[in-house]
Design an enzyme around this catalytic site. Structure first.
Site, PDB file in Angstrom:
ATOM      1  CE  LYS A  54      27.534  33.784  12.353  1.00 43.23           C
ATOM      2  NZ  LYS A  54      26.492  34.653  12.589  1.00 43.23           N
ATOM      3  CB  SER A 271      19.967  27.901   6.590  1.00 45.50           C
ATOM      4  OG  SER A 271      21.335  27.938   6.580  1.00 45.50           O
TER       5      SER A 271
HETATM    6  C1  LIG Z   1      23.217  27.329   9.074  1.00 51.83           C
HETATM    7  C2  LIG Z   1      23.228  28.947   8.855  1.00 51.83           C
HETATM    8  N1  LIG Z   1      22.526  29.571   8.079  1.00 51.83           N
HETATM    9  C3  LIG Z   1      22.386  30.833   8.212  1.00 51.83           C
HETATM   10  C4  LIG Z   1      22.951  31.609   9.241  1.00 51.83           C
HETATM   11  C5  LIG Z   1      22.947  33.171   9.095  1.00 51.83           C
HETATM   12  O1  LIG Z   1      23.756  34.010   9.296  1.00 51.83           O
HETATM   13  P1  LIG Z   1      23.685  35.396  10.080  1.00 51.83           P
HETATM   14  O2  LIG Z   1      24.034  35.212  11.476  1.00 51.83           O
HETATM   15  O3  LIG Z   1      24.767  36.330   9.314  1.00 51.83           O
HETATM   16  O4  LIG Z   1      22.313  36.016   9.787  1.00 51.83           O
HETATM   17  C6  LIG Z   1      23.732  31.115  10.219  1.00 51.83           C
HETATM   18  C7  LIG Z   1      23.896  31.799  11.267  1.00 51.83           C
HETATM   19  O5  LIG Z   1      23.669  31.825  12.239  1.00 51.83           O
HETATM   20  C8  LIG Z   1      23.775  29.664  10.359  1.00 51.83           C
HETATM   21  O6  LIG Z   1      24.359  28.839  10.979  1.00 51.83           O
END
Ligand SMILES: Cc1ncc(COP(=O)(O)O)c(C=O)c1O
Length: 318
Positions: A54, A271
Site C-alpha cells: 500500500k 493474503s
Molecule cells: C494484506 C493486503 N493484501 C492485499 C491487499 C490488496 O491490495 P489492493 O488494495 O491494491 O487491491 C491489501 C490492501 O488492501 C492488503 O492490505
C-alpha cells in the site's frame, strides 16, 4: 549531481518516500517446482519502507494531491483505515512533514493504535458497533463539515491507486523478466494492485493473462482481501478487464503462507499465501496445457503485521 567515486551502493535519498517501489522479484524454488517449463515469481512488496504494497498507492495519491493543490501543510489527510493503507498514509505524511488523521472503530487492536501513533498520526474513533462502515461514514461527515481542512484520498475510487501499479509495479516486473510474463495473479483489496499492474503488463508483456484472487468465503480470515459478491465493489475494480478470478479458501491461503515460510524463507501474510495459491493454480493450468512461461504474483506484506491478535478474533472467543 556529480558522479560518485564509489557507485555500487544505493545513492543517498532526500526522504524515505523516495524508497517506495523497486522491490525484489524472487523466483520460488520449491513451490511449483514439479511443473515443467513454468516458473513462479513473487514481487516482495513487504520490502517497501512501510512494510506493504500500500506504500505505492498511498504515495502516488499523496503526490498527485500535492501537485494539484488539494493537499499541503495547511490540510490534514483523513481516511478510515487502520490496516496497511493507514500505516502507509501515516509514515509517508511523517516523512514529508504533513498531517494525517485516521478514523478507526473504537475497538481496533492496541497494536493498530500504536502503529498509527508511532508515526504521529491523529486517531479519531468511530462507533465500535458500526465497524468499518461507521468509520467511513465518520470520515465523510468530517470532510463534509470542513472541506477546506481535509484531503480525503478515497483509495477505492482514486485512479492514482491503480496508476501507481501501472506505472510502477508493472514496469518493474516487465523489466525484470524482459517482458516474458505468461500470467499475472494478485489479490483484490481495493483492486488497485491487480487492475493497475494488469493494465501496465498488457502493453509491456503482450499475451499476458491476468487473474484476480478473492476469498472463497464472505466471512474470511484473509485480511486485506475482499469477497466481491458480498462487498461494495470498489469503483476502480473492473472485472471485465481481467481474464479470470480465482477463489481461495482462508485455510488454503493460511496453509500456503506457512509453506512459503518453511520452504522458501518467506514469512508473509495470509493474503500473500492466497495470492501464491492462486499463482500455483494458474501455473498448473499452464503446465497441463503443455505451455511454458513465467507466472508472477505479489506478496503484499509480512506475517509479523498480524502477530498481535486482532479485535475480531477476540470477539469470536467471547
Ligand atoms: C494484506 C493486503 N493484501 C492485499 C491487499 C490488496 O491490495 P489492493 O488494495 O491494491 O487491491 C491489501 C490492501 O488492501 C492488503 O492490505
Amino acid at each position: 549531481m556529480t558522479a560518485r567515486a564509489f557507485p555500487h551502493g544505493p545513492a543517498p535519498v532526500e526522504s524515505l518516500a523516495a524508497l517506495v517501489g523497486r522491490t525484489p522479484l524472487v523466483r520460488l524454488r520449491r513451490i511449483g517446482a514439479d511443473l515443467p517449463g513454468v516458473s513462479i515469481y513473487a514481487k516482495c512488496e513487504f520490502a517497501n519502507p512501510g512494510g506493504s504494497v500500500k506504500d505505492r498507492a498511498a504515495l502516488r495519491m499523496i503526490e498527485a494531491a500535492l501537485a494539484g493543490g488539494r493537499f499541503g501543510p495547511g490540510r490534514t489527510l483523513v481516511d478510515s483505515t487502520s490496516g496497511n493503507t493507514g500505516v502507509a498514509y501515516a509514515w509517508i505524511c511523517a516523512a514529508l512533514g504533513l498531517r494525517c488523521a485516521l478514523v478507526v472503530p473504537g475497538n481496533v487492536s492496541a497494536a493498530r493504535k500504536r502503529i498509527a501513533k508511532a508515526f504521529g498520526a491523529e486517531l479519531v474513533f468511530s462507533d465500535p458497533l458500526e465497524g468499518s462502515d461507521g468509520a467511513i461514514r465518520k470520515v465523510r461527515e468530517l470532510v463534509a463539515a470542513e472541506p477546506g481542512r481535509f484531503f480525503y484520498p478515497d483509495q477505492y475510487g482514486n485512479a492514482e491507486n491503480p496508476r501507481a501499479h501501472e506505472l510502477g509495479t508493472a514496469v518493474e516486473i516487465a523489466e525484470a523478466l524482459d517482458g516474458r510474463v505468461a500470467a499475472f495473479v494478485a489479490g483484490i483489496g481495493t483492486g488497485g494492485t491487480v487492475m493497475g499492474t494488469s493494465r501496465g503488463l498488457r502493453t509491456l508483456a503482450p499475451g499476458v493473462r491476468c487473474y484476480a484472487v478473492e476469498p472463497a468465503e464472505p466471512i474470511h480470515g484473509l485480511e486485506g482481501l475482499k469477497h466481491m459478491a458480498s462487498s461494495i465493489v470498489p469503483p476502480i475494480y473492473r472485472e471485465q478487464e481481467l481474464d479470470g478470478k480465482l477463489s481461495i479458501a482462508t485455510a488454503d491461503g493460511v496453509a500456503m503462507a506457512e509453506r512459503l515460510g518453511r520452504e522458501e524463507g518467506l514469512r508473509v501474510g495470509h493474503s500473500a499465501g492466497a495470492a501464491v495459491a492462486g499463482a500455483l493454480e494458474i501455473a498448473r493450468r499452464l503446465a497441463e496445457g503443455g505451455r511454458r512461461g513465467n507466472v508472477v504474483t505479489v506478496l503484499p506484506d509480512r506475517a509479523d503485521r498480524y502477530f498481535e491478535p486482532l479485535r475480531w478474533e477476540r470477539r469470536i472467543e467471547w
